[in-house]
Design an enzyme around this catalytic site. Sequence first.
Site, PDB file in Angstrom:
ATOM      1  N   GLU A 110     -31.313  75.936  55.019  1.00 31.35           N
ATOM      2  CA  GLU A 110     -30.599  74.740  55.495  1.00 31.35           C
ATOM      3  C   GLU A 110     -29.099  75.017  55.593  1.00 31.35           C
ATOM      4  O   GLU A 110     -28.444  74.599  56.562  1.00 31.35           O
ATOM      5  CB  GLU A 110     -30.885  73.599  54.520  1.00 31.35           C
ATOM      6  CG  GLU A 110     -30.175  72.299  54.768  1.00 31.35           C
ATOM      7  CD  GLU A 110     -30.410  71.358  53.602  1.00 31.35           C
ATOM      8  OE1 GLU A 110     -29.453  71.083  52.853  1.00 31.35           O
ATOM      9  OE2 GLU A 110     -31.561  70.902  53.418  1.00 31.35           O
ATOM     10  N   LYS A 112     -38.193  75.338  47.344  1.00 27.92           N
ATOM     11  CA  LYS A 112     -37.151  74.380  47.712  1.00 27.92           C
ATOM     12  C   LYS A 112     -35.774  75.036  47.691  1.00 27.92           C
ATOM     13  O   LYS A 112     -34.906  74.726  48.520  1.00 27.92           O
ATOM     14  CB  LYS A 112     -37.185  73.178  46.768  1.00 27.92           C
ATOM     15  CG  LYS A 112     -36.145  72.083  47.077  1.00 27.92           C
ATOM     16  CD  LYS A 112     -36.264  71.564  48.499  1.00 27.92           C
ATOM     17  CE  LYS A 112     -35.556  70.247  48.726  1.00 27.92           C
ATOM     18  NZ  LYS A 112     -34.144  70.199  48.347  1.00 27.92           N
TER      19      LYS A 112
END
Length: 288
Positions: free
Chosen positions: A168, A161
């Site tokens: 991102e 993550k």
Amino acid sequence: MGKNTVERLLENDIEVVAYNRSPEAVQEVAEKGAIPTASYEDLFSNLGDEKRIVWLMVPHKAVDGVLEEVQSFLKEGDIVIDGGNSNFKESVRRGTALKEKGIEYLDIGVSGGPGGARDGACLMIGGEKETYQKLEELFKAASAPECYQYLGKLGAGHFAKMVHNGIEYGMMQAIGEGMEIIKKSDFEYKLEDVSRIYNCQSVIESRLVGWMLEGYKKYGEELEAISGEVQHSGEGQWTVETAKEMGIEVPIIEGSLQFRKDSEGNPSYTGKVVSLLRNMFGGHDVKK
């Protein structure tokens, strides 16, 4: 995220005992079918004496405090899940300490924002495989179809993550820079039109471009209400630090992180677009 996860689980016939320091939040999910509690003692008494599953959805800086408060209630065979954005090294430390007490621990990176938590999230799962297998039906209920994955030993979920959020950062930065070029060109584009066609079977079609389109419809092309200063919440920094420890160059992610740091007191239209995206998918407060 926590409230929406509860509602998602209830909708999929998972019994949930809920606690939050805000009674109003507990009442909201109680109205949807959760068992409300007003304290940790109340929470654990409602979970019963069998092996309990305790799913934390709190900011990474709060995890140790919560674990300290609940440790007297935890017992051998219980399972603790950290579904927040914790540093993977901290997850390894916490999980190792709890294992010494016979308590199982899973670290889960959750992607999709509040909307994903409600309609089905993406789950990146780390920890003992046997523990994961015990709870696979729970993860199936919490995620979108086929959108959960066991990734490996303790820390693997939060590591994945962390890198996801680093990627991102770079993707959002490229979108923001591109839209500033579009806006300042001589062609007098309507940015909604550009966003729509970018998101229509093009190579860069994505949820991020889709959220940008929704944001322009909501806030207008000038993004007057949106701050041109961009916050960073930790995962991008951790990605860069971890890459350096591994001897890996990450100029795109590092540059996008530095842009956010430099944006303080130096707002820009690129910053507005990046802030807009953070608001649209994560609900972050990005108003001026």
